[in-house]
Scaffold this motif. Structure first.
Motif, mmCIF file in Angstrom:
data_model
loop_
_atom_site.group_PDB
_atom_site.id
_atom_site.type_symbol
_atom_site.label_atom_id
_atom_site.label_comp_id
_atom_site.label_asym_id
_atom_site.label_seq_id
_atom_site.Cartn_x
_atom_site.Cartn_y
_atom_site.Cartn_z
ATOM 1 N N MET A 61 49.190 42.931 41.380
ATOM 2 C CA MET A 61 49.888 44.133 40.973
ATOM 3 C C MET A 61 50.737 44.598 42.147
ATOM 4 O O MET A 61 50.201 44.896 43.204
ATOM 5 N N PHE A 62 52.017 44.615 41.942
ATOM 6 C CA PHE A 62 52.919 45.032 42.998
ATOM 7 C C PHE A 62 53.583 46.348 42.625
ATOM 8 O O PHE A 62 53.674 46.708 41.456
ATOM 9 N N GLY A 63 54.049 47.027 43.626
ATOM 10 C CA GLY A 63 54.771 48.277 43.399
ATOM 11 C C GLY A 63 53.871 49.340 42.815
ATOM 12 O O GLY A 63 52.752 49.536 43.237
ATOM 13 N N GLU A 64 54.380 50.017 41.807
ATOM 14 C CA GLU A 64 53.662 51.132 41.198
ATOM 15 C C GLU A 64 52.821 50.713 39.990
ATOM 16 O O GLU A 64 52.301 51.557 39.273
ATOM 17 N N ARG A 65 52.705 49.417 39.733
ATOM 18 C CA ARG A 65 51.937 48.948 38.570
ATOM 19 C C ARG A 65 50.473 49.302 38.725
ATOM 20 O O ARG A 65 49.918 49.265 39.813
ATOM 21 N N THR A 66 49.843 49.645 37.611
ATOM 22 C CA THR A 66 48.422 49.979 37.618
ATOM 23 C C THR A 66 47.717 49.233 36.503
ATOM 24 O O THR A 66 48.341 48.660 35.621
ATOM 25 N N ALA A 67 46.410 49.266 36.562
ATOM 26 C CA ALA A 67 45.588 48.623 35.539
ATOM 27 C C ALA A 67 44.376 49.516 35.293
ATOM 28 O O ALA A 67 44.127 50.476 36.018
ATOM 29 N N THR A 68 43.635 49.179 34.259
ATOM 30 C CA THR A 68 42.387 49.869 33.960
ATOM 31 C C THR A 68 41.331 48.812 33.672
ATOM 32 O O THR A 68 41.641 47.638 33.542
ATOM 33 N N GLY A 69 40.120 49.229 33.536
ATOM 34 C CA GLY A 69 39.026 48.293 33.279
ATOM 35 C C GLY A 69 38.252 48.065 34.546
ATOM 36 O O GLY A 69 38.686 48.415 35.640
ATOM 37 N N CYS A 70 37.096 47.469 34.405
ATOM 38 C CA CYS A 70 36.240 47.252 35.560
ATOM 39 C C CYS A 70 35.851 45.791 35.622
ATOM 40 O O CYS A 70 35.194 45.273 34.719
ATOM 41 N N VAL A 71 36.304 45.123 36.661
ATOM 42 C CA VAL A 71 35.957 43.726 36.899
ATOM 43 C C VAL A 71 35.624 43.567 38.374
ATOM 44 O O VAL A 71 36.056 44.359 39.198
ATOM 45 N N GLY A 72 34.875 42.561 38.687
ATOM 46 C CA GLY A 72 34.566 42.311 40.087
ATOM 47 C C GLY A 72 33.071 42.268 40.329
ATOM 48 O O GLY A 72 32.266 42.292 39.401
ATOM 49 N N THR A 73 32.724 42.222 41.574
ATOM 50 C CA THR A 73 31.333 42.120 41.996
ATOM 51 C C THR A 73 30.860 43.473 42.496
ATOM 52 O O THR A 73 31.507 44.071 43.361
ATOM 53 N N LEU A 74 29.759 43.952 41.940
ATOM 54 C CA LEU A 74 29.217 45.229 42.392
ATOM 55 C C LEU A 74 29.030 45.184 43.903
ATOM 56 O O LEU A 74 28.621 44.170 44.451
ATOM 57 N N GLY A 75 29.316 46.260 44.546
ATOM 58 C CA GLY A 75 29.242 46.320 45.993
ATOM 59 C C GLY A 75 30.586 46.075 46.654
ATOM 60 O O GLY A 75 30.788 46.412 47.804
ATOM 61 N N PHE A 76 31.520 45.485 45.921
ATOM 62 C CA PHE A 76 32.849 45.208 46.442
ATOM 63 C C PHE A 76 33.914 45.993 45.661
ATOM 64 O O PHE A 76 35.079 45.945 45.988
ATOM 65 N N ILE A 77 33.500 46.670 44.602
ATOM 66 C CA ILE A 77 34.430 47.348 43.701
ATOM 67 C C ILE A 77 34.827 48.709 44.272
ATOM 68 O O ILE A 77 33.979 49.488 44.695
ATOM 69 N N ALA A 78 36.116 48.999 44.245
ATOM 70 C CA ALA A 78 36.649 50.251 44.769
ATOM 71 C C ALA A 78 36.179 51.435 43.925
ATOM 72 O O ALA A 78 35.962 51.305 42.712
ATOM 73 N N PRO A 79 36.048 52.614 44.538
ATOM 74 C CA PRO A 79 35.549 53.799 43.826
ATOM 75 C C PRO A 79 36.378 54.171 42.606
ATOM 76 O O PRO A 79 35.831 54.567 41.580
ATOM 77 N N GLU A 80 37.696 54.028 42.694
ATOM 78 C CA GLU A 80 38.540 54.413 41.548
ATOM 79 C C GLU A 80 38.304 53.516 40.344
ATOM 80 O O GLU A 80 38.393 53.952 39.200
ATOM 81 N N MET A 81 37.978 52.245 40.582
ATOM 82 C CA MET A 81 37.680 51.344 39.472
ATOM 83 C C MET A 81 36.349 51.726 38.836
ATOM 84 O O MET A 81 36.223 51.783 37.612
ATOM 85 N N LEU A 82 35.355 52.001 39.657
ATOM 86 C CA LEU A 82 34.045 52.406 39.135
ATOM 87 C C LEU A 82 34.130 53.714 38.350
ATOM 88 O O LEU A 82 33.379 53.917 37.405
ATOM 89 N N ALA A 83 35.056 54.580 38.751
ATOM 90 C CA ALA A 83 35.214 55.869 38.070
ATOM 91 C C ALA A 83 35.988 55.739 36.774
ATOM 92 O O ALA A 83 36.149 56.718 36.043
ATOM 93 N N GLY A 84 36.484 54.545 36.451
ATOM 94 C CA GLY A 84 37.231 54.337 35.214
ATOM 95 C C GLY A 84 38.658 54.841 35.289
ATOM 96 O O GLY A 84 39.312 55.010 34.268
ATOM 97 N N GLU A 85 39.164 55.072 36.488
ATOM 98 C CA GLU A 85 40.531 55.555 36.667
ATOM 99 C C GLU A 85 41.509 54.385 36.701
ATOM 100 O O GLU A 85 41.117 53.240 36.913
#
Length: 158
Positions: free
Chosen positions: A1-25
């Motif tokens: 994702m480059f520039g101002e592009r965003t995504a939603t959803g939660c993927v990844g390995t617990l413990g490595f996931i950013a807070p905003e992803m865990l918050a569903g933002e």
């Protein structure tokens, strides 16, 4: 994702996931920089299972990059805000040579091994032997084409 592009959803390995992803933002590439910060922190603070030459990184430099990568505000996270290559942590890296594949790796791991009281065993060899003894015939493997499993505990996050 480059520039101002965003995504939603939660993927990844617990413990490595950013807070905003865990918050569903909605999130941007800052989630990858956060995960990178976790990896650097683990590399610096956890003892490795093999001997290697370790770079002497000043504690203040290590703390600074980790704090900048693990910043809770994604727009202020290093990599999103600022050029990570210019951080003191990477001062020893010749980026042009690295990208041109002219830099030898600092460590080339051998085959994974396990030590027991009976000796040292090559894990790859053990896994290949296990695969040969598998009750599933090679021609039956296509029955599993396209199959995937997601544990119910991974379908939702706090």
């Amino acid at each position: 994702m480059f520039g101002e592009r965003t995504a939603t959803g939660c993927v990844g390995t617990l413990g490595f996931i950013a807070p905003e992803m865990l918050a569903g933002e909605e999130y941007n590439a800052g989630v990858d920089w956060f995960s990178f910060g976790v990896i650097i922190k683990e590399m610096i603070t956890v003892t490795s299972g093999y001997n290697r030459t370790q770079a002497k990184i000043p504690v203040d430099v290590a703390k600074d990059i980790i704090n900048k990568l693990l910043c809770n505000n994604p727009s202020q996270r290093l990599g999103v805000n600022g050029n990570i290559r210019q951080h003191q942590f990477f001062v020893h890296i010749d980026w042009v040579s690295l990208e041109a594949l002219r830099v030898a790796p600092p460590h080339v791991p051998g085959p994974p091994t396990i030590r027991t009281s009976s000796g040292v065993f090559n894990i790859d060899h053990i896994e290949r032997e296990e695969a040969r003894r598998s009750p599933i015939r090679a021609e039956d493997q296509e029955l599993f084409a396209g199959f995937s499993y997601i544990s119910p505990k991974w379908r939702t996050f706090p």
